[in-house]
Design an enzyme around this catalytic site. Structure first.
Site, PDB file in Angstrom:
ATOM      1  N   ASP A  40      -3.014   2.836  -6.023  1.00 44.70           N
ATOM      2  CA  ASP A  40      -1.944   2.882  -5.022  1.00 44.70           C
ATOM      3  C   ASP A  40      -1.811   1.627  -4.169  1.00 44.70           C
ATOM      4  O   ASP A  40      -1.238   1.668  -3.091  1.00 44.70           O
ATOM      5  CB  ASP A  40      -2.126   4.107  -4.112  1.00 44.70           C
ATOM      6  CG  ASP A  40      -3.421   4.051  -3.326  1.00 44.70           C
ATOM      7  OD1 ASP A  40      -4.201   3.097  -3.505  1.00 44.70           O
ATOM      8  OD2 ASP A  40      -3.663   4.971  -2.524  1.00 44.70           O
ATOM      9  N   GLU A  41      -2.326   0.506  -4.619  1.00 50.49           N
ATOM     10  CA  GLU A  41      -2.143  -0.721  -3.843  1.00 50.49           C
ATOM     11  C   GLU A  41      -2.225  -1.952  -4.733  1.00 50.49           C
ATOM     12  O   GLU A  41      -2.889  -1.939  -5.764  1.00 50.49           O
ATOM     13  CB  GLU A  41      -3.197  -0.826  -2.718  1.00 50.49           C
ATOM     14  CG  GLU A  41      -4.605  -0.839  -3.226  1.00 50.49           C
ATOM     15  CD  GLU A  41      -5.624  -0.984  -2.107  1.00 50.49           C
ATOM     16  OE1 GLU A  41      -5.550  -1.976  -1.372  1.00 50.49           O
ATOM     17  OE2 GLU A  41      -6.485  -0.107  -1.991  1.00 50.49           O
ATOM     18  N   ASP A  58       0.841  -1.182   0.000  1.00 48.33           N
ATOM     19  CA  ASP A  58       0.000   0.000   0.000  1.00 48.33           C
ATOM     20  C   ASP A  58       0.888   1.247   0.000  1.00 48.33           C
ATOM     21  O   ASP A  58       1.729   1.403   0.876  1.00 48.33           O
ATOM     22  CB  ASP A  58      -0.826  -0.051   1.292  1.00 48.33           C
ATOM     23  CG  ASP A  58      -2.020   0.856   1.265  1.00 48.33           C
ATOM     24  OD1 ASP A  58      -3.131   0.365   1.468  1.00 48.33           O
ATOM     25  OD2 ASP A  58      -1.825   2.073   1.043  1.00 48.33           O
TER      26      ASP A  58
END
Length: 390
Positions: A105-106, A11
């Site tokens: 974003d992960e 993350d």
DNA sequence: TCTGGGGTCCTAGGACCC
DNA sequence: TCTGGGGTCCTAGGACCC
């Protein structure tokens, strides 16, 4: 003996704000928030310097400024974030092909077959160090035998944390967490669960009245209980996000829209954006929907499915207008949205439309006629019997 | 704390076909 | 004449996530 999988959830911490800091390191010690408008609306992200003051993402700008008067509001720079995101996933893909992006974003990695003799913790340290030193991006990493536990683990230490969550750690590390921290349980479901005495993830794991639970969690009951117990067989699927399912554009209007004409202009803007993005993604849509939220926050949507896929502005705008006519009320409008779904790659569309006569692509005017014809053929069928008139 | 904008997935009823 | 059950698609709405 069953082999445990080794799943990472990685993350990027405070991603948009971290991107801005990476570009301008001077921002690192200064509280910043990312928001489109510097005096209203909400923050999409706040950096850690701002979080010290109690500022969080999704907090409105007014409140953020109250808590942290010298916070600097920066408008989002999406092309920068997309570029950083690409670097992030490119780097992760050097460790395994079993990489599933979960959002900008992960991502999840299944390293079960890619570890050789290396210890998972060492890989995690390498990844974290590299992303930080080379790209100035902080990440938290969760290491677990399945995706749910990996996701929960990456949340436990932020920023720049690495957390191992084994099966045998579940009762000690997962069960004490409040039920609202469980991934997939949101703010509508939490009050229901608390009403029947479920305060923690452990309470859910050990709840025996599955029938009662079913009233609130529906068909996902077993899945949630299993996750709370630490079981999740869901595979890491690199192709999960490959197909786009919908493309939409919506906007809130601060001053409200008060009449049909201005609403129509706004819808035209939204539709043009959607059409533009359909073209950019080489997609055509079968279903068009329009969403309206009035000033009293009542919200309605209507959608219409064509017989053929299309990406023609003229057709889509025509449908948008029809749908909006049915939704329109003489109340101030707070939000309008246009969305295209049931998408197909454009090349398939040509096959469909030319299957009858020849292999040559149909001229644009003819394509439009063809689709309009199909609307006339099925518009009344679908809508007249519900009391609507064209 | 009065609330962006991008999405995904689920549910439930109804139409329609076999 | 009354009526099964499964499958698929459409439609409206809602929950959730980042």
């Amino acid at each position: 003996m069953k082999k445990y999988r080794i799943i990472f959830h990685i993350d990027l911490n405070a991603f948009y704000a971290s991107c801005e800091e990476a570009e301008d390191p001077r921002l690192k010690n200064h509280p910043i928030g990312i928001a489109k408008n510097s005096d209203r609306g909400i923050l999409t992200t706040a950096n850690y310097a701002a979080r010290k003051y109690g500022v969080t993402s999704a907090m409105n700008v007014y409140e953020a400024k109250k808590r942290c008067p010298n916070i600097k509001i920066i408008p989002p720079n999406f092309s920068l974030y997309e570029e950083k995101s690409r670097l992030f996933f490119d780097y992760l893909s050097t460790f395994t092909q079993k990489l599933e992006p979960a959002s900008i974003d992960e991502g999840y990695l299944d390293l079960t077959d890619d570890l050789a003799e290396t210890h998972p913790l060492d890989i995690a340290k390498t990844i974290q160090k590299h992303l930080w030193e080379v790209y100035h991006l902080p990440v938290s990493i969760g290491i677990a035998p399945n995706r749910f536990l990996a996701k929960m683990a990456s949340d436990m230490k932020k920023p720049l944390g690495i957390t191992v969550l084994r099966k045998r750690d579940v009762s000690e590390k997962l069960w004490p967490l409040p039920i609202e921290s469980m991934h997939g349980i949101g703010k509508k479901t939490v009050p229901d669960l608390k009403l029947i005495g479920i305060q923690t993830i452990g309470d859910l794991a050990n709840y025996t009245e599955l029938k009662t639970l079913r009233r609130f969690l529906g068909n996902q009951t077993e899945s949630f209980v299993n996750k709370a117990l630490g079981f999740d067989e869901t595979p890491i699927d690199p192709t999960r996000r490959d197909t786009i399912h919908s493309i939409g554009n919506s906007r809130t209007y601060e001053g409200f829209i008060h009449d049909y004409e201005n609403a129509f202009k706004a819808l035209d803007d939204l539709t043009q954006t959607v059409v533009h993005r359909l073209h950019k993604n080489e997609r055509a849509a079968k279903t068009i929907s329009v969403q309206v939220r009035f000033h009293d926050f009542t919200q309605h949507s209507k959608n219409f499915s064509l017989e053929y896929h299309t990406s023609e502005y003229e057709i889509i705008m025509g449908i948008v207008e029809d749908l909006f006519e049915q939704l329109y009320e003489t109340k101030p409008i707070h939000l309008l949205g246009v969305s295209a779904s049931n998408l197909e790659r454009e090349e398939h569309l040509f096959k469909q439309l030319t299957i009858f006569e020849s292999n040559a692509p149909m001229p644009k005017a003819e394509r439009i006629d063809k689709v309009l014809e199909s609307i006339n053929a099925n518009y009344p069928k679908n809508l007249l019997n519900k009391g609507f008139k064209k």
